[in-house]
Structures are given as C-alpha cells and as structure tokens.
Design an enzyme around this catalytic site. Structure first.
Site, PDB file in Angstrom:
ATOM      1  N   PRO A 108     -34.352  19.392  14.801  1.00  0.00           N
ATOM      2  CA  PRO A 108     -33.145  19.150  15.519  1.00  0.00           C
ATOM      3  C   PRO A 108     -32.172  18.265  14.655  1.00  0.00           C
ATOM      4  O   PRO A 108     -32.781  17.345  14.252  1.00  0.00           O
ATOM      5  CB  PRO A 108     -33.786  18.432  16.852  1.00  0.00           C
ATOM      6  N   ALA A 111     -30.929  13.870  15.812  1.00  0.00           N
ATOM      7  CA  ALA A 111     -31.706  13.557  16.645  1.00  0.00           C
ATOM      8  C   ALA A 111     -32.588  12.632  16.513  1.00  0.00           C
ATOM      9  O   ALA A 111     -33.571  11.957  17.136  1.00  0.00           O
ATOM     10  CB  ALA A 111     -32.674  14.882  17.269  1.00  0.00           C
ATOM     11  N   GLY A 112     -32.512  11.863  15.213  1.00  0.00           N
ATOM     12  CA  GLY A 112     -33.147  10.718  14.804  1.00  0.00           C
ATOM     13  C   GLY A 112     -34.524  11.251  14.040  1.00  0.00           C
ATOM     14  O   GLY A 112     -35.439  10.339  13.741  1.00  0.00           O
ATOM     15  N   GLY A 114     -34.373  12.640  10.965  1.00  0.00           N
ATOM     16  CA  GLY A 114     -34.210  12.534   9.578  1.00  0.00           C
ATOM     17  C   GLY A 114     -33.876  13.942   8.896  1.00  0.00           C
ATOM     18  O   GLY A 114     -33.933  14.175   7.700  1.00  0.00           O
ATOM     19  N   SER A 115     -32.943  14.683   9.800  1.00  0.00           N
ATOM     20  CA  SER A 115     -32.493  16.124   9.117  1.00  0.00           C
ATOM     21  C   SER A 115     -31.840  16.085   7.890  1.00  0.00           C
ATOM     22  O   SER A 115     -31.603  16.481   6.840  1.00  0.00           O
ATOM     23  CB  SER A 115     -31.915  17.044  10.143  1.00  0.00           C
ATOM     24  N   SER A 116     -30.758  14.886   8.211  1.00  0.00           N
ATOM     25  CA  SER A 116     -29.774  14.991   7.312  1.00  0.00           C
ATOM     26  C   SER A 116     -30.332  14.415   5.672  1.00  0.00           C
ATOM     27  O   SER A 116     -30.172  14.988   4.771  1.00  0.00           O
ATOM     28  CB  SER A 116     -28.396  13.925   7.496  1.00  0.00           C
ATOM     29  N   ALA A 118     -33.445  14.714   5.109  1.00  0.00           N
ATOM     30  CA  ALA A 118     -34.531  15.945   4.510  1.00  0.00           C
ATOM     31  C   ALA A 118     -33.739  16.925   3.946  1.00  0.00           C
ATOM     32  O   ALA A 118     -33.843  17.332   2.807  1.00  0.00           O
ATOM     33  CB  ALA A 118     -35.087  16.484   5.656  1.00  0.00           C
ATOM     34  N   ASP A 159     -34.891   7.049   5.563  1.00  0.00           N
ATOM     35  CA  ASP A 159     -34.942   8.327   5.923  1.00  0.00           C
ATOM     36  C   ASP A 159     -35.172   9.361   4.485  1.00  0.00           C
ATOM     37  O   ASP A 159     -36.277  10.129   4.321  1.00  0.00           O
ATOM     38  CB  ASP A 159     -33.651   8.957   6.475  1.00  0.00           C
TER      39      ASP A 159
END
Ligand code: MEV
Length: 342
Positions: A108, A111-112, A114-116, A118, A159
């Site tokens: 998601p 949402a905390g 770590g998508s950005s 990654a 992150d």
C-alpha cells in the site's frame, strides 16, 4: 548494455524506533514479503518515461521537465524521485539513451510500509543491471537514500537500508548497519487505517516540537533509543512478552510526540484488547499502518478485532527478503558495507 532488466525490493515494518531514528537513536526494522518490482527498458531517444499502473500515473521527463500523461501534479510529485535515480545512473554510465520504467507494487502507498524506498531501491538496481553498471549494494542504498530526501525532506535512511539489505536490521543514522539474527518466529498482524499521510510532514512536525521543547522531547527521543537497546536483548532471548510490552511503551512515546491519530489508536487498542502481546503504530504515523505482535493462537482474534475497528489486515512474518534481480542479474554485486552481524 541490455535492452531490458528487472529488479524487486521488499517493503518493511519498523518494529521499534521510528522518528527517534531521525534524531540519531537506533531503530529495529524488518523486511516483509510484499515487494515492489521495477522493469526497465532502453529507449532510442533520451526521454525517461515512468509508469505506475497501481497508482494510475505516468509521464515522461525530458531535460528535467515533466510531461504528465496520467495523474498530473500528483504524478510529478510521485515520479520525481524515480527520475532522480534514473538521471544519476544514466549520467554515471555516460549513456545518451533514455529509459522506460514500469513500477508494480504489492505494497500500500503512503502507509508506512516503505513503498517509496522500495521503488527507489528496485529502480536503482534495475537500471544498474540494464546498463551493465557494477554498483555495490551500498551505492544502490546511497542512490535510493538521495531520492528519498527529495520526497521526505530529512529521512534517516532506515527505509532504503531495509529495502536494500533485507532481513532484520538495527539501523542507526551514519553508523554501520547491524544485522540481527533472530531465531524465533515473529508473528505480526499489520492493520492499515487506509489514511494516507506524508512522512516528510510528520518528520517536520516532530522537528518543530523538539525545537519548542528541547529538554522534554530530547528525553522522549532518548527513551525511544533505550527501548530499542532493551528490545534487542528481548529478541535474542526470544522473550516476546517483554518485546510486546516495549512496543506498547514505544507507541505511547510516539503518541506523546504527536504522530498518532484516532484511526491508529482505535486499531492499536482493538489489537491489545484482543490479546496482542504488544501493538504500536509503524512508520511515520498520522494514519498508515500499525503492527501487533501476537502469539500464534491469537492471530485470528487480533486480525478480526483490527478489521472490526475499521482496519485492513495483512499478516506477515519475519523474512529474509532483500533486493533481488529477477532478470537478468548484474555481474557480481559487491557487498562491501553489508551489515555486520549482531
Ligand atoms: C519512516 O518509515 C520512518 C521515519 O522514522 C522517518 C525516517 O526514519 O526517515 C518516520
């Protein structure tokens, strides 16, 4: 140079120490088995075209100018860090070619988890592979960290570190990263409030509070660091009860510095009432996700309680997930600053 390459990087949950890590204290962070995959292809012109199907945004950069295709202003803000990664690598390789970058994610957004980071890590790795550019994991981490600074202002680097190195890390800004070997299972239930928020804004909010109350906030930050030190012992001893209790205390400190919110509190208390060993927000807070540490027989009760309280549930365990090249792999990545064991 290849014509196509792909890499993927995991998301994360911060077990303990978010925000305090920005101020020099340690944090414990785990890679999770939800990933971002980035596919890159060489272009014959010099444009950098970026598309994220999940976000419904796309556009291209030409001479640092952005031309949206889908998503407009939102697209520029979200795609700029990926462009920064591409620009740095293309320049380093001395290439005149542009690239097409396609991002797919099972994480998601905002949402905390770590998508950005990654996305930045997987983009850097895929592009290095494409241009046959031999970069160490340390350099990939650094390139992704630079991109994170564009989005989050003053991030700690936790992150991109976990997305690059994977596993479970004890991370402290500007210090060698320590890999934690944890021999017990760590069943975690993640609850997503589905409330998007900006890490940069929350980090700035804590900075501001610290400036206004340096003595008080300074003590809270140091207590956050002490919780992490004590938790490393609990993890080594397999003492999940103590770990849960420390997670609860950590959450209250995060609440004290103003990064919790009603939606998170609801999920945290629902999880605790349903028998979680500990529950806290994870990541920047202000919405996003919380985590609950649970004994295996309580997983269903806790997951149901989080759902009843309005959260979206995701169940995860610790994993050795790390940066992966799915095709074709670059030559021998050196891992000079790979985390030392602890
Ligand atoms: C974000 O995942 C974690 C924060 O501590 C920010 C950072 O460390 O860069 C809130």
């Amino acid at each position: 140079m290849k014509t196509k390459a792909e890499a993927s990087a995991p998301g994360k949950v911060i077990l303990l120490g978010e925000h305090f890590v920005v101020h020099g204290e340690p944090a414990i962070v785990l890679a999770i088995d939800r990933r971002v995959t980035v596919t890159v292809k060489v272009r014959s012109d010099s444009r950098v075209f970026i598309k994220s199907e999940d976000l419904g945004i796309s556009g291209f950069f030409k001479n640092d100018q952005f031309f949206p295709q889908r998503g407009d202003g939102e697209a520029k803000r979200r795609l700029e860090p990926i462009y920064a990664v591409a620009k740095e690598i293309i320049q380093k390789c001395g290439s005149n070619n542009g690239v097409n970058i396609e991002v797919k994610s099972s994480l998601p957004i905002a949402a905390g988890l770590g998508s950005s980071a990654a996305v930045s890590v997987a983009s850097a790795a895929a592009l290095c592979s494409l241009f046959d550019f031999k970069e160490s994991k340390d350099n990939i981490f650094q390139i992704a960290f630079n991109a994170e600074k564009i989005i989050h202002g003053n991030p700690s680097g936790v992150d991109p570190a976990i997305s690059t190195y994977g596993g479970i890390l004890q991370y402290r800004k500007s210090k060698p990263i320590r890999r934690l070997h944890v021999n017990i299972d760590l069943p975690l239930v993640i609850g997503n409030t589905k409330k998007e928020r900006s890490t940069g804004t929350l980090v700035a909010k804590v900075n501001n509070l610290r400036r206004r109350y340096p003595q008080i906030i300074g003590k809270i930050i140091r207590a956050g660091g002490e919780i992490v030190e004590r938790s490393v012992r609990a993890l080594r001893e397999g003492d999940l009860e103590t770990l849960g209790e420390l997670m609860n205390i950590n959450h209250e400190l995060l609440s004290a510095i103003g990064v919790s919110c009603m939606e998170l509190e609801k999920l945290v208390h629902a999880a605790r009432n349903a028998g979680a060993l500990g529950a806290k927000l994870t990541g920047a807070g202000g919405g996003g996700c919380m985590i609950a540490l649970v004994s295996p027989e309580k997983i269903k009760d806790v997951a149901d309680a989080i759902e009843m309280a309005g959260g979206e549930v995701l169940i995860t365990r610790k994993t050795d997930a790390c940066l992966l090249y799915t095709s074709p792999s670059p030559r021998d990545l050196s891992t000079s600053r790979m985390p030392s064991s602890a």
